[in-house]
Design a protein around this motif. Sequence first.
Motif, mmCIF file in Angstrom:
data_model
loop_
_atom_site.group_PDB
_atom_site.id
_atom_site.type_symbol
_atom_site.label_atom_id
_atom_site.label_comp_id
_atom_site.label_asym_id
_atom_site.label_seq_id
_atom_site.Cartn_x
_atom_site.Cartn_y
_atom_site.Cartn_z
ATOM 1 N N ALA A 24 36.949 49.717 33.569
ATOM 2 C CA ALA A 24 37.874 49.103 34.522
ATOM 3 C C ALA A 24 37.188 48.955 35.872
ATOM 4 O O ALA A 24 36.081 49.459 36.074
ATOM 5 N N THR A 25 37.863 48.277 36.779
ATOM 6 C CA THR A 25 37.338 48.043 38.120
ATOM 7 C C THR A 25 38.390 48.418 39.143
ATOM 8 O O THR A 25 39.575 48.126 38.972
ATOM 9 N N ASN A 26 37.946 49.077 40.228
ATOM 10 C CA ASN A 26 38.781 49.328 41.401
ATOM 11 C C ASN A 26 38.678 48.132 42.333
ATOM 12 O O ASN A 26 37.612 47.522 42.443
ATOM 13 N N TYR A 27 39.763 47.827 43.025
ATOM 14 C CA TYR A 27 39.817 46.740 44.000
ATOM 15 C C TYR A 27 40.454 47.240 45.286
ATOM 16 O O TYR A 27 41.231 48.191 45.264
ATOM 17 N N ILE A 28 40.183 46.540 46.374
ATOM 18 C CA ILE A 28 40.814 46.831 47.663
ATOM 19 C C ILE A 28 41.089 45.521 48.378
ATOM 20 O O ILE A 28 40.372 44.530 48.197
ATOM 21 N N ARG A 29 42.143 45.538 49.175
ATOM 22 C CA ARG A 29 42.437 44.383 50.044
ATOM 23 C C ARG A 29 42.916 44.910 51.391
ATOM 24 O O ARG A 29 43.852 45.714 51.457
ATOM 25 N N THR A 52 48.294 48.612 55.854
ATOM 26 C CA THR A 52 47.093 47.889 56.279
ATOM 27 C C THR A 52 46.091 47.686 55.141
ATOM 28 O O THR A 52 45.202 46.852 55.247
ATOM 29 N N THR A 53 46.237 48.449 54.060
ATOM 30 C CA THR A 53 45.304 48.360 52.949
ATOM 31 C C THR A 53 46.038 48.546 51.622
ATOM 32 O O THR A 53 46.904 49.420 51.518
ATOM 33 N N LEU A 54 45.660 47.743 50.633
ATOM 34 C CA LEU A 54 46.162 47.924 49.271
ATOM 35 C C LEU A 54 44.987 48.159 48.341
ATOM 36 O O LEU A 54 43.929 47.544 48.487
ATOM 37 N N ARG A 55 45.210 49.049 47.381
ATOM 38 C CA ARG A 55 44.246 49.301 46.318
ATOM 39 C C ARG A 55 44.851 48.821 45.011
ATOM 40 O O ARG A 55 46.071 48.785 44.864
ATOM 41 N N ALA A 56 44.004 48.490 44.050
ATOM 42 C CA ALA A 56 44.462 48.111 42.715
ATOM 43 C C ALA A 56 43.350 48.426 41.735
ATOM 44 O O ALA A 56 42.199 48.666 42.138
#
Length: 164
Positions: free
Chosen positions: A156-161, A121-125
């Motif tokens: 750097a940057t954390n991301y979520i989707r 249900t969720t991805l991090r990058a």
Amino acid sequence: MPELQLLRLDHAPALLAFERENRAYFAASIPDRGDSYFTDFAARHGDLLTEQGAGLHYFHVLVSGDGSTTDEVIGRFNLVDVADGSAELGYRMAEKAAGKGLATDAVRQICALAADTYGLTTLRAKTTHDNPASRAVLTRTGFVATGEIEIDGRPATNYIRTLS
């Protein structure tokens, strides 16, 4: 047409060639894997397949051509640390395949696989600030920046989707 495939044992020679050919290119924007990665590749590949079989990670390769085992690997797209409906996305494209929209297409495919096949249900990058191509891929594919971090001493940057 490139094809995204779940990592298999017979991908090993093409995957090792991909990593060797692009080592310097990758090291410009992500931490280098180190010499032991290459000398211990066969054992590591087997370990990854075992972990994949246990559902801990899902490793994918983007291959050129018709999908036969002799095709060249031009990208990697991995879902790691799968737990509680979530995983971290990591990817890398061959230098000669960069800038052609292939990474964006493959990340979209991985997002669909993550939701539809793996039940996530969720991805991090995350990506370094000096990797504008990766930042653009994440933004184009629906990832949202969530905060600043450091990767190997680099900003750097954390991301979520969230997957639907």
